[in-house]
Every structure is written in structure tokens, then in C-alpha cells.
Motif scaffolding. Structure first.
Motif, PDB file in Angstrom:
ATOM      1  N   PHE A   1      66.380  40.213  52.226  1.00  0.00           N
ATOM      2  CA  PHE A   1      66.779  41.526  51.724  1.00  0.00           C
ATOM      3  C   PHE A   1      65.655  42.542  51.935  1.00  0.00           C
ATOM      4  O   PHE A   1      65.884  43.690  52.328  1.00  0.00           O
ATOM      5  N   MET A   2      64.398  42.113  51.662  1.00  0.00           N
ATOM      6  CA  MET A   2      63.263  43.034  51.814  1.00  0.00           C
ATOM      7  C   MET A   2      63.100  43.477  53.259  1.00  0.00           C
ATOM      8  O   MET A   2      62.822  44.645  53.539  1.00  0.00           O
ATOM      9  N   LYS A   3      63.255  42.561  54.188  1.00  0.00           N
ATOM     10  CA  LYS A   3      63.127  42.908  55.610  1.00  0.00           C
ATOM     11  C   LYS A   3      64.166  43.946  56.005  1.00  0.00           C
ATOM     12  O   LYS A   3      63.859  44.925  56.712  1.00  0.00           O
TER      13      LYS A   3
ATOM     14  N   ILE B   1      61.296  35.355  53.902  1.00  0.00           N
ATOM     15  CA  ILE B   1      60.554  36.572  54.194  1.00  0.00           C
ATOM     16  C   ILE B   1      59.196  36.279  54.813  1.00  0.00           C
ATOM     17  O   ILE B   1      58.661  37.092  55.575  1.00  0.00           O
ATOM     18  N   MET B   2      58.636  35.106  54.551  1.00  0.00           N
ATOM     19  CA  MET B   2      57.327  34.761  55.101  1.00  0.00           C
ATOM     20  C   MET B   2      57.388  34.542  56.608  1.00  0.00           C
ATOM     21  O   MET B   2      56.344  34.505  57.280  1.00  0.00           O
ATOM     22  N   GLU B   3      58.606  34.420  57.150  1.00  0.00           N
ATOM     23  CA  GLU B   3      58.780  34.250  58.592  1.00  0.00           C
ATOM     24  C   GLU B   3      59.020  35.579  59.300  1.00  0.00           C
ATOM     25  O   GLU B   3      59.189  35.618  60.523  1.00  0.00           O
ATOM     26  N   ALA B   4      59.017  36.677  58.546  1.00  0.00           N
ATOM     27  CA  ALA B   4      59.381  37.972  59.119  1.00  0.00           C
ATOM     28  C   ALA B   4      58.295  38.563  60.003  1.00  0.00           C
ATOM     29  O   ALA B   4      58.565  39.411  60.847  1.00  0.00           O
ATOM     30  N   GLY B   5      57.048  38.140  59.811  1.00  0.00           N
ATOM     31  CA  GLY B   5      55.958  38.665  60.617  1.00  0.00           C
ATOM     32  C   GLY B   5      55.054  39.586  59.832  1.00  0.00           C
ATOM     33  O   GLY B   5      55.407  40.098  58.769  1.00  0.00           O
ATOM     34  N   GLU B   6      53.866  39.813  60.359  1.00  0.00           N
ATOM     35  CA  GLU B   6      52.835  40.553  59.650  1.00  0.00           C
ATOM     36  C   GLU B   6      53.241  41.996  59.374  1.00  0.00           C
ATOM     37  O   GLU B   6      52.839  42.578  58.355  1.00  0.00           O
ATOM     38  N   ALA B   7      54.045  42.573  60.250  1.00  0.00           N
ATOM     39  CA  ALA B   7      54.456  43.963  60.036  1.00  0.00           C
ATOM     40  C   ALA B   7      55.208  44.129  58.719  1.00  0.00           C
ATOM     41  O   ALA B   7      55.132  45.182  58.080  1.00  0.00           O
ATOM     42  N   TYR B   8      55.908  43.084  58.287  1.00  0.00           N
ATOM     43  CA  TYR B   8      56.643  43.122  57.021  1.00  0.00           C
ATOM     44  C   TYR B   8      55.773  42.637  55.865  1.00  0.00           C
ATOM     45  O   TYR B   8      55.807  43.203  54.769  1.00  0.00           O
ATOM     46  N   LEU B   9      55.012  41.600  56.108  1.00  0.00           N
ATOM     47  CA  LEU B   9      54.183  41.042  55.031  1.00  0.00           C
ATOM     48  C   LEU B   9      53.082  42.011  54.613  1.00  0.00           C
ATOM     49  O   LEU B   9      52.560  41.911  53.496  1.00  0.00           O
ATOM     50  N   ALA B  10      52.765  42.948  55.480  1.00  0.00           N
ATOM     51  CA  ALA B  10      51.752  43.949  55.125  1.00  0.00           C
ATOM     52  C   ALA B  10      52.207  44.815  53.957  1.00  0.00           C
ATOM     53  O   ALA B  10      51.393  45.434  53.270  1.00  0.00           O
ATOM     54  N   HIS B  11      53.506  44.860  53.724  1.00  0.00           N
ATOM     55  CA  HIS B  11      54.043  45.648  52.607  1.00  0.00           C
ATOM     56  C   HIS B  11      53.975  44.888  51.281  1.00  0.00           C
ATOM     57  O   HIS B  11      54.159  45.486  50.218  1.00  0.00           O
TER      58      HIS B  11
END
Length: 568
Positions: free
Chosen positions: A29-31, A84-94
Motif C-alpha cells: 500500500f505504501m509503495k 515493502i522491504m522488497e520495493a527498493g531504496e527509493a521507497y525505503l528512504a521514506h
């Protein structure tokens, strides 16, 4: 086997993870929120479809959480091994990178505006208290007094009107970053205020609160709002050009509120209940959000929790006890013959077609039946099974009842309504006709009552049996007994006078789908009374006289026949 505890009523994401509850992963959902970049996102979904848990999940993912002394808390561990941890650094940066305001308005369900306003002040004050550590920063010295007045619930009305925007500004000054605002169940105060008749006052406060928070708030990063209905005509979101409304008609975000078929199958498997999947599907599946097929998560969780304790547990309508089902009662009360016919069709598994519009207001729900049908669709009582565009560019939906749980709610509300109606009705003429063996008058009375009610219960004999038993149960000087074992079979109904000198009655019911068979079916009922020797109980009970009623039904029509029987 040890299973993870089922999260019945758990809507705090941290508790769900840290206390080891079973969790269906909705973190993608966050992605999607970040991808779509909506500034103000309003999600409308029925009650108990996971909105509050999703809001909690958003808070724990995005918020730069702090302790009372301002120390940063790392919540990354809550999302280990999640999608969500598989979404990539661009998302985890948030993750953990924003100040967050999280308010629920569901507690504003109060009997008058003063109490509702106080409840909202408490909610706002609690959120101020949660962020009170920011006042340790000297950059907020000028805001401190105004902040603490709201925190201590001593501020005037204008301060609360502007309180979300003011808190956003304070948080931005402290963090140097714009703020995410989460508002859960935004329309609960409006629905309640309409029911309690202080709608105008409440709509004025909510409008002002939201205008400052979402329209003129330069400190806003983005917002997520949840509720049951899109409220636009009252101008709650006046001039908010960046509002995105995501209703149950939209494909976007469709699978994040409620459980998908695959998720329910896996949950059943994980708890060793795969053999119960079909009954779960019949009772709690059937919602269509966009093009996604969705299960009611509240009811699935409750039923699985009960099945773990007892695999023979019967399904029930868990949602009926949590949702505001007064709307079903109002629909039934307002129904004319046409609407009753539509309800009968729906309960029988049929469909109806209605024009759809998404901006219904609580003040308009009961203005006409079209609004009421729309309200019930968006709040979960019907599902979309088809749609078309009319010649006038009006969108029409084909609607059906989604599952057995909702059908049960309709049946229960209909029966409760009918029982109230019968208590108000003068049944003297019916009772007199029954005792006097006046079959024509009795037939007229029963037919009149059938035409008043909504009699679509598979046209089963049990329905008519219960109907007549209820109508006769209040007859002065008589007692009714249903389905007693006697003679060679089971008699439908005995009507016994308190005095054994008077005539007792045996009643047998039959149903048919063909109107021309009514008379034959009534005769068949009389013959069954004789063949099965139902009279034996009356003989054993000391009654010297008895009479037999054969009553047949076809929809809302009936045939009543009587046969005298003198005891030897």
C-alpha cells in the motif's frame, strides 16, 4: 498445534507485529501511495474493512517517531520480511522520515454537539500531547503558549478550527520537513450528528477544520483520509483541487482494504481449516472493489477465531453487530410496494439496477429512495455485478446482496420490523375468524398481512409456519404449540384452548409455486392431518372436540380450508 493468535479487534500495527498476531501483508500500500503521489487521498470503504489498521501501518512506516524527550525511535524492525522491504531504496528512504499527524474521529459519536465537540477536542489534544517533545526546541518558543492551550483543551473555538494546520506548522519548524496527515473515519461525526439532529453545527466545524488542514496548509506533504462516504456537496473540501477520491468503484488500491481470495485461502490453510473455506466464501465473500473480489476481513477473522476453538462452530453475522444497520431498518420502513418487490428479489438472489452517484450527503440519504440505495451500496450492503452508461450519460449499476452474512442482516431486520408492525396491528378480526372457522375472512386477513410484509424467504413452509404461529400466539384464551411429535409424524401447529370444553385446532401448512395448486395443496394438508393421526395428542390431553385447518401459500396468496372433527 500452536497457531499465531488471530487479531480480533487489533487495529494497532505495532501491537499486531510485536505481539505475534497473524498478519496479512498489505505493506505494498505504501509503495502505491508513493507512486501515485496523491496530495490528499480520500479512501471510502465500508465499516470494519481494515481502514484503521492501514492508517496505523502508514503511521509506523512514514513517521519519524520520537520519545517524550525527543529521542528518535527506529520502527524499521516492524517491517522485516514484509513486501515493502522488497520495493527498493527509493521507497525505503521514506521510512521514518516524516512528522505524522494521526487522528481518528470515530470517538465523536455523541448524543449532542457539545459532547461531540469535546470528544474531538480530546482527540486533538492527545495528538498534541504525543508531539509535545517539540516544545523543548527554542525555535518553537513563540508557539508554546498557543500549543499548550490546545494541549490542555483550554483554547477557544477558532484555535481548534485551525488546530491541525497549526500542529503541522509546528512540526515542520521542528523537523524541517513537511507533514503527513492521517484522518481516520472522518465522516463518523457527520453520520452521528445527522442521526442526533445537530448536523449543521458539526458540518460547520469539520468544514473549517479540514479547509485549514488541507486547502491552505503549506506544511502538508500529503494526506490520507478514510470514511464510508464521499462528502462533497457540503463543501468540506471546498476548493481542494488536489483531492483524490478512491471509492469502491475504483480499481486503484482495490486489494488493500479487505482480504483477497488468495489471502483467505492461505489463512485457512495456515490454521488447518482448508475444509472450511467454502462456507467462509459463502458467508463473507462477494464484495467487489474496483475489479477485485474482496472478503469482509472483520467477519473472516472472527469466524476463524471461533473455528480454532470449535471446528463445528456455525457461521454468524459478525458484521451485523458492528455496523450501523439502522439504514436497513429505514429502507424497510420507507419501502413502498415497488421497493418491497425489489427487496424480495434481492433476498432471493436476484439483482436490481440503480443510477449511481458518489457524492451523497448524510443530510440527503433519506430524501429519496435513489439516495438510500446509493448509500447502502457504498456502505457495503450491496455489490456491483454489472454496469452500463445510460442515454443521458448516467451511470447505472446492477446490484446484488454480496453474501449470506448480509442476507441474514436483511432477514433479521425485516422480521424485527414485521414483528413490530404486527404488535401495532389489531388482530381481533383474524383471531375471531380463526375461532369461528370463518375461512373466507381468515383468508382475507392473511392475504392482507402477506401483502404488507416482505415475504421473500425462499417461500419456505417454515416462513409461513412462523408467520401464522406468531399471529395466533397472542389469541386470548388459547395456547399455540409448534412442531410437536405426535401420532405418526410432526404436526405443524396446535392451537389449544385453555378450557378443554372448547374446540382445539390442528393446523397444517403447504406451499406451492403454482397459484392453480393452492386449493389442492390445502386439501392435501387436511388429508395429512387425518393420515398421520395428529389428533392423538389432543385426545391424550383431554380435548373432546377438535377441528383441522389446511392452509396453503403461493407467494402472497393463500387458501384456507377447515374440516370439523368430532371426538368419539
Amino acid at each position: 498445534m500452536d497457531y499465531k493468535p488471530v487479531p480480533v479487534g487489533v487495529d494497532n500495527f505495532e501491537h499486531l507485529v510485536t505481539r505475534g498476531y497473524y498478519f496479512i501483508d498489505k505493506t505494498w500500500f505504501m509503495k502505491e501511495l508513493l507512486d501515485k503521489k496523491g496530495s490528499v487521498n480520500l479512501f471510502t470503504r465500508p465499516r470494519r474493512f481494515g481502514k484503521t489498521l492501514n492508517m496505523s501501518m502508514l503511521q509506523y512506516f512514514f513517521e519519524d517517531m520520537r520519545t517524550d524527550d525527543g529521542t528518535k525511535k527506529d520502527n524499521a524492525y516492524l517491517f522485516e520480511h514484509m513486501k515493502i522491504m522488497e520495493a527498493g531504496e527509493a521507497y525505503l528512504a521514506h521510512m521514518g522520515n516524516y512528522p505524522v499527524i494521526n487522528l481518528t474521529l470515530k470517538d465523536a459519536k455523541q448524543p449532542d454537539f457539545t459532547l461531540a465537540y469535546e470528544a474531538l477536542k480530546w482527540q486533538i489534544a492527545d495528538e498534541y500531547a504525543r508531539h509535545q517533545y517539540i516544545l523543548q526546541d527554542e525555535r518553537l518558543a513563540a508557539e508554546r503558549d498557543a500549543y499548550m492551550e490546545i494541549r490542555m483543551r483550554k483554547a477557544d473555538r477558532s484555535a481548534y478550527n485551525n488546530s491541525i494546520k497549526f500542529l503541522s506548522q509546528c512540526l515542520e519548524k521542528y523537523y524541517g520537513k513537511k507533514v503527513i496527515i492521517l484522518i481516520d473515519e472522518y465522516d463518523v461525526p457527520l453520520e452521528n450528528a445527522f442521526a442526533e439532529k445537530f448536523y449543521k453545527e458539526m458540518i460547520g466545524f469539520i468544514r473549517t477544520l479540514f479547509e485549514s488542514a488541507f486547502k491552505t496548509n503549506a506544511s502538508l506533504e500529503f494526506a490520507v483520509i478514510t470514511g464510508c462516504l464521499r462528502i462533497s456537496r457540503e463543501s468540506i473540501f471546498t476548493g481542494l483541487n488536489n483531492l483524490k477520491v478512491i471509492s469502491i468503484l475504483d480499481d486503484k488500491y482495490a486489494e488493500y482494504f479487505g482480504f483477497t481470495q488468495e489471502e483467505v485461502r492461505k489463512m485457512c490453510s495456515d490454521y488447518g481449516l482448508s475444509h472450511k473455506y467454502d462456507i467462509i466464501r459463502e458467508w463473507y465473500n462477494g464484495y467487489i472493489f474496483g475489479s477485485a473480489n474482496v472478503y469482509n476481513p472483520w467477519s473472516v477473522i472472527q469466524f476463524i477465531d471461533d473455528l480454532i476453538e470449535n471446528e463445528n462452530w456455525y457461521p454468524r453475522s459478525y458484521w451485523a453487530n458492528t455496523s450501523s444497520n439502522n439504514v436497513v431498518r429505514r429502507l424497510i420502513e420507507l419501502a413502498d410496494d415497488s421497493v418491497k418487490s425489489e427487496l424480495e428479489n434481492l433476498i432471493d438472489g436476484g439483482t436490481i439496477e440503480k443510477p449511481v452517484h458518489e457524492d451523497i450527503t448524510y443530510g440527503e440519504v433519506y430524501e429519496n429512495m435513489e439516495n438510500l440505495w446509493n448509500f447502502m451500496f457504498f456502505t457495503g450492503y450491496f455489490k456491483k455485478v454489472g454496469e452500463r452508461m445510460g442515454a443521458d450519460d448516467t451511470r447505472y449499476l446492477t446490484l446484488a446482496i454480496p453474501n449470506r452474512e448480509v442476507r441474514y442482516i436483511f432477514r433479521e431486520k425485516i422480521m424485527a420490523w414485521f414483528e413490530r408492525k404486527m404488535k401495532e396491528r389489531d388482530l381481533t378480526r383474524l383471531h375471531t375468524a380463526f375461532v369461528n372457522k370463518d375461512t373466507q375472512t381468515l383468508e382475507e386477513e392473511l392475504t392482507d398481512i402477506l401483502y404488507e410484509t416482505i415475504s421473500s424467504f425462499d417461500e419456505s413452509e417454515n416462513y409461513y409456519h412462523g408467520l401464522v404461529a406468531g399471529l395466533l400466539s397472542g389469541m386470548k384464551g388459547y395456547r399455540t404449540k409448534s412442531n410437536r411429535e405426535t401420532g405418526k409424524g410432526r404436526c405443524d401447529l396446535f392451537v389449544k384452548p385453555i378450557s378443554r370444553r372448547k374446540e382445539a385446532f390442528i393446523v397444517e401448512f403447504k406451499t406451492t409455486k403454482k397459484i392453480k395448486e393452492l386449493e389442492a395443496k390445502a386439501k392435501e394438508a387436511l388429508q395429512q392431518i387425518k393420515d398421520k393421526k395428529y389428533v392423538l395428542e389432543l385426545e391424550d390431553d383431554g380435548y373432546e372436540l377438535s377441528g383441522n385447518y389446511g392452509i396453503s401459500f403461493c407467494g402472497k396468496d393463500c387458501c384456507v380450508m377447515y374440516q370439523e372433527r368430532a371426538m368419539p
